[in-house]
Design a protein around this motif. Structure first.
Motif, PDB file in Angstrom:
ATOM      1  N   THR A  47      38.431  23.865  35.813  1.00 38.08           N
ATOM      2  CA  THR A  47      37.756  23.716  37.101  1.00 38.08           C
ATOM      3  C   THR A  47      37.559  25.090  37.723  1.00 38.08           C
ATOM      4  N   VAL A  48      36.354  25.356  38.227  1.00 39.87           N
ATOM      5  CA  VAL A  48      36.029  26.645  38.828  1.00 39.87           C
ATOM      6  C   VAL A  48      35.802  26.474  40.324  1.00 39.87           C
ATOM      7  N   TYR A  49      36.450  27.320  41.106  1.00 39.60           N
ATOM      8  CA  TYR A  49      36.246  27.328  42.548  1.00 39.60           C
ATOM      9  C   TYR A  49      35.522  28.612  42.941  1.00 39.60           C
ATOM     10  N   GLY A  50      34.363  28.452  43.562  1.00 41.74           N
ATOM     11  CA  GLY A  50      33.613  29.592  44.044  1.00 41.74           C
ATOM     12  C   GLY A  50      34.048  29.940  45.452  1.00 41.74           C
ATOM     13  N   ILE A  51      34.465  31.182  45.666  1.00 44.13           N
ATOM     14  CA  ILE A  51      34.923  31.653  46.974  1.00 44.13           C
ATOM     15  C   ILE A  51      33.787  32.435  47.617  1.00 44.13           C
ATOM     16  N   HIS A  52      33.264  31.931  48.712  1.00 42.32           N
ATOM     17  CA  HIS A  52      32.106  32.542  49.365  1.00 42.32           C
ATOM     18  C   HIS A  52      32.533  33.643  50.339  1.00 42.32           C
ATOM     19  N   ASP A  53      31.719  34.685  50.429  1.00 39.50           N
ATOM     20  CA  ASP A  53      31.889  35.759  51.419  1.00 39.50           C
ATOM     21  C   ASP A  53      33.201  36.527  51.272  1.00 39.50           C
ATOM     22  N   GLY A  54      33.644  36.719  50.060  1.00 37.37           N
ATOM     23  CA  GLY A  54      34.776  37.597  49.791  1.00 37.37           C
ATOM     24  C   GLY A  54      36.078  37.161  50.435  1.00 37.37           C
ATOM     25  N   ILE A  55      36.878  38.156  50.844  1.00 34.15           N
ATOM     26  CA  ILE A  55      38.180  37.883  51.451  1.00 34.15           C
ATOM     27  C   ILE A  55      38.030  37.093  52.740  1.00 34.15           C
TER      28      ILE A  55
END
Length: 390
Positions: A47-55
Motif C-alpha cells: 500500500t502506498v500513501y502519498g504525502i502532499h505538500d512535504g513536511i
C-alpha cells in the motif's frame, strides 16, 4: 556504500505500508519517480500513501492512499503533483513521528533537492528519541541545481540544461543580422555553478562566472579585452553566463555594465535573467527514464530492508546507518549511500558538495572559448584537459 542488486525475494510478499513525499523545489522527473514508485509497490502487493505538500502536509495529515490509475500520465508531466515545500522536519519532529505512527508506515521515500537530503539526515539523527524514524528511508535527489552530495546527477538538471541551452541559442539568433552584440545571461543554481558551466559548454559561451571559481575585476577586464579581440577577428555575437550567486558584489547587472562600457564602439551588450523558465515544462527523456529507474530500485531496496527488519508483530524496526540512505548516480552505477556519511562531504553554509566532478570541465570551457592567453597565469595543463575529456 551500497550498490544495487537484483532481488526477487519480495515479489510475492506484500502487506507493507510505504510513504512517498517531496521536499524542496519542484523539478522535472519528480512525477515520473512517484509514478514508478506507486506502481512498483502496488505490483508487489503493498500500500502506498502519498504525502502532499512535504513536511507541512505530513504534519497536517494531508495523506492519502494512492492507486494505480491515479498516476496515469504522470511520466511526461513537469512540476510535482504531490506538492512540495522547503520546510524541514527539525521543528516538527513530534508531529512527524506521530503521523508516521498513525499511518503505520514501514518505510519512506523522499524525492527532492538539498532540503530532502537535509530532512532525512535530521530524521536519522532523531532516531534515538523517536523510534518511528527507525524505518528504511531513502532520498532520490531531484533538483535543477544538481547540488546534492552523493550523486553526480539529480533529477531535473538535464531538462534545465536543455532549456537554458535552447534559450541561449534563441537569444543569440535574435541578434542575427545586427551589429556585434554580447549577451550576459544569469542562470539559477544557488551557489552551485553546474548549470552555468554545462550550459556554457553546450552553448559555446565565451565565459561562465561561478562561485566555485573565484574571479575579480582583473579577470573581468581580461575577458572584455578578449571579447573585443574576437569581435575584431569577425565574431558577431558573444555569450557570457553568470551563476546567480557567483559573487555578492560582481552582480549580473555589474558585469553587464562593465561589458557595455568597455565595449563601446566595438560591440553592444544586452542582459537576460532567465528565472524560473529554466525549470522546464516537460521533462527530458533522460529525466523521465532516470526517475523511473531510480524509483524502481528504491522500491526493491526498501522491500529488502523491510523484510530483513520485520518483527513478529509485523512492524519494522532498524536503526543502522545503512537504512537511511541517498540513492545517487555515481559514474555509471546507482549507489545507496548512508546520509550520515555524506554529512562530512557537504558545505552546509552554501548547500553544495565539497567535491564536484564537473569542475574538471572548466579548463575545456576556457580552451574552446580561446582563453589560452587570458588565463595563461592559471596554468591549464595537458593533464587537466585530459581529465575533463575523461
Amino acid at each position: 556504500m551500497y550498490t544495487t542488486r537484483n532481488s526477487s525475494s519480495s515479489c510475492t510478499q506484500g502487506g507493507f505500508n510505504l510513504g512517498v513525499m517531496h521536499i524542496g523545489a519542484p523539478a522535472c522527473g519528480m512525477n515520473a519517480a512517484v509514478r514508478s514508485f506507486v506502481r512498483n509497490c502496488i505490483y508487489r502487493g503493498d500500500t502506498v500513501y502519498g504525502i502532499h505538500d512535504g513536511i507541512d502536509g505530513l504534519v497536517e495529515g494531508n495523506i492519502q492512499e494512492m492507486t494505480w490509475a491515479e498516476v496515469t500520465g504522470w511520466v511526461g508531466q513537469g512540476g510535482a503533483f504531490l506538492g512540495t515545500k522547503r520546510t524541514l522536519p527539525e521543528k516538527h519532529l513530534d508531529q512527524v513521528a506521530a503521523r508516521l505512527r498513525e499511518y503505520k508506515l514501514h518505510s519512506l521515500m523522499i524525492v527532492g533537492g538539498f532540503e530532502a537530503y537535509h530532512a532525512l539526515l535530521q530524521m536519522y539523527e532523531a532516531r534515538g528519541k523517536y523510534p518511528e524514524f527507525c524505518i528504511p528511508m531513502v532520498v532520490i535527489p531531484s533538483t535543477i541545481s544538481n547540488n546534492v552530495p552523493g550523486s553526480d546527477f539529480s533529477l531535473g538538471c538535464d531538462t534545465a540544461l536543455n532549456e537554458i541551452t535552447e534559450i541561449c541559442d534563441r537569444i543569440r539568433q535574435s541578434a542575427q543580422g545586427t551589429k556585434r552584440r554580447v549577451f550576459v545571461v544569469e542562470t539559477m543554481g544557488g551557489y552551485c555553478g553546474y548549470l552555468a558551466t554545462l550550459a556554457g559548454l553546450a552553448g559555446g559561451a565565451d565565459a561562465a562566472y561561478i562561485f566555485e571559481e573565484q574571479f575579480g575585476i582583473q579577470e573581468l577586464q581580461l575577458d572584455v579585452y578578449h571579447m573585443a579581440a574576437k569581435m575584431a577577428e569577425g565574431v558577431q555575437r558573444g555569450l557570457v553566463l553568470r551563476n546567480e550567486k557567483a559573487n555578492e558584489n560582481y552582480t549580473t547587472d555589474f558585469i553587464f555594465r562593465v561589458y557595455s562600457e568597455e565595449g563601446k564602439g566595438i560591440f553592444s551588450c544586452r542582459k537576460n535573467v532567465l528565472g524560473h523558465m529554466q525549470q522546464g515544462g516537460s521533462p527530458s527523456v533522460f529525466d523521465r527514464n532516470m526517475g523511473t529507474k531510480m524509483a524502481a530500485k528504491a522500491v526493491t531496496w526498501l522491500t529488502d530492508q523491510m523484510l530483513a527488519h520485520r518483527r513478529e508483530d509485523g512492524s519494522v524496526f532498524c536503526d543502522e546507518a545503512s537504512t537511511a540512505v541517498l540513492l545517487g548516480l555515481q559514474r555509471r552505477s546507482y549507489v545507496f549511500q548512508p546520509v550520515i556519511e555524506l554529512k562530512c562531504q557537504t558545505d552546509w553554509d552554501r548547500r553544495i558538495p565539497l567535491n564536484q566532478w564537473w569542475l574538471k570541465l572548466r579548463p575545456l570551457l576556457r580552451i574552446l572559448a580561446k582563453h589560452e592567453a587570458a588565463y595563461h597565469e592559471e596554468g591549464i595543463t595537458v593533464k587537466e584537459v585530459e581529465e575533463a575529456l575523461d
